[in-house]
Every structure is written in structure tokens, then in C-alpha cells.
Design a protein around this motif. Structure first.
Motif, PDB file in Angstrom:
ATOM      1  N   LEU B 280       0.825  -1.214   0.000  1.00  0.00           N
ATOM      2  CA  LEU B 280       0.000   0.000   0.000  1.00  0.00           C
ATOM      3  C   LEU B 280       0.860   1.264   0.000  1.00  0.00           C
ATOM      4  N   LEU B 281       2.054   1.170   0.598  1.00  0.00           N
ATOM      5  CA  LEU B 281       2.945   2.325   0.592  1.00  0.00           C
ATOM      6  C   LEU B 281       3.322   2.694  -0.836  1.00  0.00           C
ATOM      7  N   ILE B 282       3.497   1.666  -1.668  1.00  0.00           N
ATOM      8  CA  ILE B 282       3.921   1.926  -3.044  1.00  0.00           C
ATOM      9  C   ILE B 282       2.722   2.208  -3.933  1.00  0.00           C
ATOM     10  N   ARG B 283       1.684   1.386  -3.771  1.00  0.00           N
ATOM     11  CA  ARG B 283       0.473   1.586  -4.577  1.00  0.00           C
ATOM     12  C   ARG B 283      -0.739   1.661  -3.651  1.00  0.00           C
ATOM     13  N   PRO B 284      -1.226   2.877  -3.392  1.00  0.00           N
ATOM     14  CA  PRO B 284      -2.303   3.045  -2.391  1.00  0.00           C
ATOM     15  C   PRO B 284      -3.603   2.338  -2.734  1.00  0.00           C
TER      16      PRO B 284
END
Lengths: 400, 296
Positions: B280-284
Motif C-alpha cells: 500500500l505504501l507503493i500503490r495506495p
């Protein structure tokens, strides 16, 4: 909505605004002593202050749980109700607060010092625990700022599982499976414990009686602070982010920073709630801080009413008291039996079913929660308009 | 090497089961824009029906009954809650499903009590040996059945008129409705299908090497949340990928726990959540999730 209910100690400008915009252009709001709300607040304060002199230990404990729940629910309502960020990780921050307080306040314990403790003065430890919970929230803020809505809700479930993992495994800080004894709170030489004995007006003042006032002070302070946040500039920004993130960004609100900031604030509220819980429990147990606790808090704010301080308090009190009351009166209630006996509902289960159903009922039938319902009833009683030409239902339609 | 192979096979197998549950989330989310937090209770209901009826009517009919029961419950939830609600904010409906979950889980855990219920599956604890790799039959069955069902679903989603109306409703419900798609029917069928998938998953969550259906089974279902999120809540392919990622993570971390003792015991339970947060940090919005765009 919130504009029209601005009350007495408001700064001049907002008082003017309330008078101009309040109650559909009617006369300005009367002074607090003319409004029923003012009397109610004063009466409630007197009752709350007098309670330790009259009720038994059971109700004191239940009340303290309710206060802790109310503080936590206020924090979650700032996040979920006012800003629209769903969080299922509240239990984690409550645990951080509880264990943070214990670890900071306790002396290093165990035969060879297996349990860490900083031995700080307890008020410092309380503040430290709240700050620690805030830091934990800050550490999560890259997620909390970027991820929104449901995605954040599920991402924050991770916190609960990671938190429980830490609670069970970082035994040198948390005491592992058995948890830790919570050091008694001491403020200005007054110990919030059963010893030394203290008798006021013929009533022995033990730990719970003393904690009652601490809890009241903390809960009242939390509520007032949150009210200030909600009624000021930040509150409007939060509501705008909830209602329309893009529009908020367009008018210059730093959306990600606000989301992260509110997340930190709500974590600090959870931390304070955790400290109070720990003081009441006198022992921290890791099992308590599970996903169900997070769900309890969501239930509180939905039942009470999303986005308002009063709603959070109402919901917190309702959800925290329900299992206690059912336990207490298990004998005289139909279907409910004491835990572990027979095939009726155990009080804890009955409470769960009741407030789960309450959440569904609120969403289906009284969107907005109990607080607006209560306010409407109060207004109806307080301002009877016998001969008014337009029926009151018209008025209601307009405000919707 | 052998160990790694075994872990990979087990991971893929359990991953397929998580994919079944995650797909349920995705279907419901696409059809009604609600995240169904009551999914764990659908899993538990399906499993419970199968467990209590298999002694009377045999395993396969019991499984069918479990699937049907969970599907009916899913449809009932849609009919009684989602359709009745006037709440405009879908998050509030999601919280209402939490309320439902609390009620159903409380009731079922009460009925299950401290028991561990056997599912009466025909595979029991038999093990197949391929060379030096030994695999439980249940894991093979889980993989094969889940793969068949998932493939069938993907095909149906793509080629049947039901799938077409599902996709149309997800794309733009108003237009779809004007074009003759019956939205009520679409969303109800979505909830029913998700319930059926959940019941099937319940079977494979509770067969060997797991002892059986107990009150903790609903927690196993919660692990499918990361699966749905990793893939992206609105992507059916994402659910499959997410399921596999979660299954493999869990299997490998549990398998190599001995080398990771400094991170504490029970790490396999937590690892999928850590992976989810990292992604999620990279792709919310997950790996395959549609990036939210807004028109102003």
C-alpha cells in the motif's frame, strides 16, 4: 449543523456568527442559563461529581470503563466521523498507551530485571504514553496520509495483528502473555490507590473513587479539546476532506497532511484512553487489545453519531456499559445467564449481539446516530410551539 | 529444497483458498461499492452448516447445503441491509456490515462453543508422495477445486450475460440501469455468489492439517482482507494474485520460522499484513486496483 449549536463560552466573532446564522434566522440564542441545555449540563456535572459518594464499586468501575471508552471514541470520531478516514487499528493505539504507561512508570522488575521500566513519575509517564501513541500514529502516517477510506480501514487491521504479535513476543517490555502490573498513579503526593486510606464525608475513598475524578477530568478535557478542534478551522477542513477530498485540495487544504495529522491526534486520544483503562484494570493483558476492541470503538461512534463529540461520548458510554449492566443483572433478565452456566446467552455475548444489532438499526433507521435523535427530542420538549402556522415537519425538511 | 517445494505447493494451495474469499470481497465491492466486513461470518456460516449436516446427509450434499446456506445469507444481507439503507456514504454501510458480523459471529461462536467440528471430508489426513515431496490430499483438492471454481468464475464474468451486467453495473450503474440491467438482481446475485465462494473456502480452511471448524475460523477469514487489498479491491484478477501472495507469504514465513525466531513466534500470521502495508505504501489502491481519478 455544528454552527447552530455553538454555545456559551465562545469567542465574540463566533457568537455573532451563531446569532446571525443560528436557528433559521430566528432570534439569537438565549444565554446559557435560559436554555435547558445549560441546566442539563450543570445538573449532569453535579451528579457526576457526587457519584463516588453514593454508588458501589461495581458502578464506579463500569463508569470508569465508560470514560475510557468515551475518550477513545472521541479520538476515533475525529478520524472516522469528521475526516472520513476509516480505522480498524484503534485497539493498537490503545495498547500502546496502556503498555507505554506501564513501561514508563514501572521500576525495572523481575529477579534479574527481565522487565524493562523507566521508573518515571506517573504523570510524566501518562503524558509520555500519550506522546508514544502519537509517535506510533506518526510512524503509520505515510499510509494514513496517502491511503483513504476502506483501504486505510483494512490497512489499519494490520496494526492490530502486528500489535498483538509484539505484545506477546516483546516480553521484556510487555510481560508477554500475562501482561504487567500497572503502577498506581500519583499526582502531587496523592496516590490513586486503596492505600493510604482516605475517608471523605464518611465514605471510604479507595482507588476507584479517586480514579473517578481523574477519569472525569481527563474525559472532560478530551471532550473540550476535541470540540475546539471540530469547531475551529481544522474541523471545517476535516469535514471538507470527508465530504470532497478533491474540492478540499483545490481550495488549498493540504489533504495528506491533514489526514496524517488527524490520524496522529486520534492515536493520542486512544493512548490516553489506554492509560486510563490500564489504571482501572490494574493489569494489562495482551488478549484484550484485539480486533474486536477496534470493532467496539467503531460501533460506539456509529451508534452515538458520526462526527460529533457528544455522539462519541454517548456511544462510548452505551457500548462500554452494556456488557457490565447485562452481567450485573444476568439473573433477572430473560435469555441471559451468568457466563459459563446453562445454555442461555452469556452477558458478554448478549451485549455483543445487542450492540451489533444497534449498529445495523442505527444505519438503517436513524442515520446520524443517537445524538441527533436525542437533540431533536430535547428541542421538541424545550420549545413547544403551540400555534405556529407552518408545521414543524416543514422546518425539519429544510434543515436536512 | 524439498522443504521449499512443499512450502510452495502448500502456499499456492492455501493461496487459492484465500483467493476464493478475496474474490467475494471484490465481487461485492464492484457490484455495490460496499466492503463486506461480514464476510468472515459468511465463511463461518457456510462451514458450520457443512460441519453439522455431513453426518446425516453425507459430505458432498452437506457441502452443497453449506454453499447454498451462505449464498442465501449473502443475498439476504443484500436484500435487508444494502437495499433498504438510505445511507449515501458507502463507508457507513461497510460499518453496518461490521454490526452484522458482530451479531452472527457472536451467535455462531456460542453455538460452536469450545468444540472443534470435523468437516467429514473424504480426504482426511492422507498424504500423497511425489518423489520426496509429500503433500496432503486436502491441499491438492483445495487447489484443484479452487482453481476450477475461480476459472469458471472468470469465464462467466467475461462471457455470460450475468458477467456482462455485473461489469456494466460496476462501470456506471445509472447507465447500466437505463440499458436494462436490473441492478437489484445484479447486486443480490453478487452477494449470493460471494457467500457461496466463502462457504467453499471455509471447507478448505478447516480440513487437514487444520484440526477443524472452531470459533477461531472467522479469524482465518480475516487474512483474506490483505489478499483483496494487495490485489486491489476492484480487480478480480487482483484477488487471485493477492490470494496467492498471501498464501505463499504465510506458508514460507511459517515454514522458515526456525530461522526467524528473533522476530518472535507466530510470525506467519502477521506476515501477510506486513506485506500488505508495504504494498500500500507503493500503490495506495493495490497492485491491480484502478487509481482513483477525480473530475472537478
Amino acid at each position: 449543523m455544528s454552527e447552530s449549536s455553538v454555545s456559551h463560552p465562545a469567542p465574540p466573532e463566533s457568537a455573532v456568527r451563531a446569532a446571525a446564522g443560528g436557528a433559521g434566522g430566528g432570534p439569537g440564542r438565549p444565554s446559557w442559563y435560559r436554555r435547558p441545555g445549560g441546566y442539563l449540563t450543570a445538573a449532569a456535572a453535579v451528579v457526576l461529581l457526587a457519584i463516588p459518594f453514593y454508588v458501589e464499586v461495581f458502578w464506579l468501575q463500569a463508569g470508569l470503563f465508560a470514560m475510557a471508552a468515551a475518550i477513545g471514541a472521541i479520538g476515533l470520531n475525529l478520524l472516522t466521523g469528521a475526516t472520513g478516514q476509516l480505522s480498524l487499528g484503534h485497539a493498537f493505539f490503545i495498547a500502546v498507551g496502556a503498555y507505554g504507561y506501564v513501561a514508563m512508570a514501572a521500576e525495572p522488575a523481575g529477579g534479574g530485571g527481565e522487565l524493562l521500566g523507566l521508573g518515571l513519575p506517573t504523570p510524566v509517564a501518562m503524558v509520555g504514553a500519550v506522546l508514544l501513541a502519537g509517535l506510533a500514529g506518526l510512524a503509520f502516517s505515510p499510509i494514513a496520509g496517502r491511503v483513504s477510506g476502506i483501504y486505510l480501514g483494512i490497512a489499519s487491521i494490520a496494526l492490530v495483528f502486528i500489535g498483538q504479535h509484539l505484545l506477546f513476543n516483546a516480553a521484556s517490555v510487555t510481560g508477554g502473555f500475562n501482561g504487567r502490573i500497572v503502577p498506581e498513579f500519583t499526582l502531587l503526593g496523592l496516590s490513586f490507590a486503596d492505600t493510604p486510606e482516605l475517608v471523605l464525608a464518611g465514605v471510604p475513598f479507595g482507588a476507584l473513587e479517586r480514579l473517578w475524578y481523574l477519569g472525569l477530568a481527563l474525559a472532560a478535557g478530551s471532550a473540550l479539546f476535541a470540540r475546539g478542534v471540530l469547531r475551529g478551522r481544522p474541523g471545517r477542513a476535516m469535514n471538507t476532506i470527508r465530504d470532497h477530498p478533491t474540492a478540499a485540495a483545490v481550495i488549498g487544504i493540504p489533504v495528506a497532511r491533514y489526514r496524517a495529522g488527524v490520524f496522529v491526534l486520534s492515536s493520542m486520544y486512544a493512548g490516553l484512553s489506554g492509560v486510563l483503562l490500564a489504571l482501572v484494570f490494574q493489569q494489562t493483558v495482551p488478549d484484550y487489545f484485539d480486533l474486536f476492541l477496534s470493532l467496539d470503538y467503531l460501533a460506539m461512534i456509529v451508534i452515538g453519531g458520526l462526527g460529533s463529540v457528544g455522539g462519541a461520548v454517548l456511544g462510548g458510554v452505551f457500548v462500554a456499559l452494556l456488557p457490565q449492566v447485562l452481567t450485573r443483572y444476568a439473573d433477572s433478565l430473560p435469555l441471559v445467564v451468568a457466563a459459563g452456566t446453562g445454555d442461555g446467552l452469556a452477558p458478554a455475548e448478549a451485549a455483543r449481539i445487542l450492540y451489533g444489532a444497534a449498529v445495523v438499526a442505527v444505519v438503517l433507521f436513524i442515520p446520524g446516530g443517537l445524538l441527533p435523535l436525542w437533540q431533536r427530542c430535547r428541542d421538541a420538549v424545550a420549545r413547544p410551539r403551540p400555534n405556529s402556522a407552518p408545521p414543524p415537519s416543514d422546518d425539519k425538511e429544510k434543515t436536512r | 529444497m524439498i522443504k521449499l517445494l512443499e512450502l510452495l505447493v502448500n502456499g499456492v494451495s492455501i493461496g487459492a483458498v484465500y483467493a476464493l474469499i478475496a474474490l467475494g470481497f471484490v465481487i461485492i465491492y464492484r457490484a455495490t461499492e460496499v466492503v463486506n466486513f461480514a464476510h468472515a461470518s459468511l465463511v463461518l456460516v457456510g462451514g458450520y452448516i457443512t460441519a453439522v449436516t455431513h453426518q446425516h446427509i453425507g459430505f458432498w450434499p452437506a457441502l452443497g447445503l453449506g454453499i447454498a446456506g451462505a449464498a442465501v445469507l449473502g443475498a439476504a444481507l443484500e436484500f435487508l441491509l444494502i437495499r433498504r439503507s438510505k445511507a449515501e456514504n458507502r463507508h457507513i454501510l461497510a460499518i453496518a456490515t461490521i454490526g452484522i458480523d458482530i451479531v452472527i459471529i457472536a451467535q455462531l461462536t456460542r453455538m460452536i462453543g469450545a468444540d472443534v467440528l470435523a468437516m467429514g471430508d473424504p480426504w482426511q489426513n492422507q498424504v500423497v508422495r511425489i518423489g520426496e515431496v509429500s503433500i496432503a490430499q486436502t491441499r491438492i483438492a483445495a487447489f484443484v477445486i479452487a482453481a476450477l471454481v475461480l476459472t469458471g468464475f472468470v469465464l462467466a464474468f467475461k462471457y455470460t450475460s450475468w458477467g456482462l451486467s455485473m461489469r456494466a453495473a460496476a462501470e456506471d450503474d445509472e447507465t447500466a440501469s437505463l440499458m436494462g440491467v436490473r441492478l437489484g438482481r445484479v447486486s443480490m446475485s453478487a452477494w449470493a455468489v460471494a457467500g457461496g465462494l466463502a462457504a467453499l473456502a471455509a471447507l478448505f480452511l478447516t480440513v487437514f492439517p487444520t484440526p477443524g471448524l472452531d470459533r477461531a475460523t472467522s479469524l482465518a477469514a480475516i487474512k483474506a482482507f490483505p489478499a483483496a487489498i494487495i490485489g486491489g479491491l476492484d480487480s478480480t484478477n487482483g484477488a487471485l494474485a493477492g490470494g496467492l501472495i498471501v498464501g505463499l507469504t504465510e506458508s514460507l514465513v511459517t515454514g522458515y520460522q526456525g530461522d526467524l525466531t528473533f522476530l518472535g513466534r507466530g510470525l506467519g500470521e502477521v506476515a501477510p499484513f506486513i506485506v500488505m502495508v508495504a504494498i500500500l505504501l507503493i500503490r495506495p489502491t493495490g497492485l491491480f486496483g484502478v487509481k482513483e481519478t477525480a473530475r472537478v
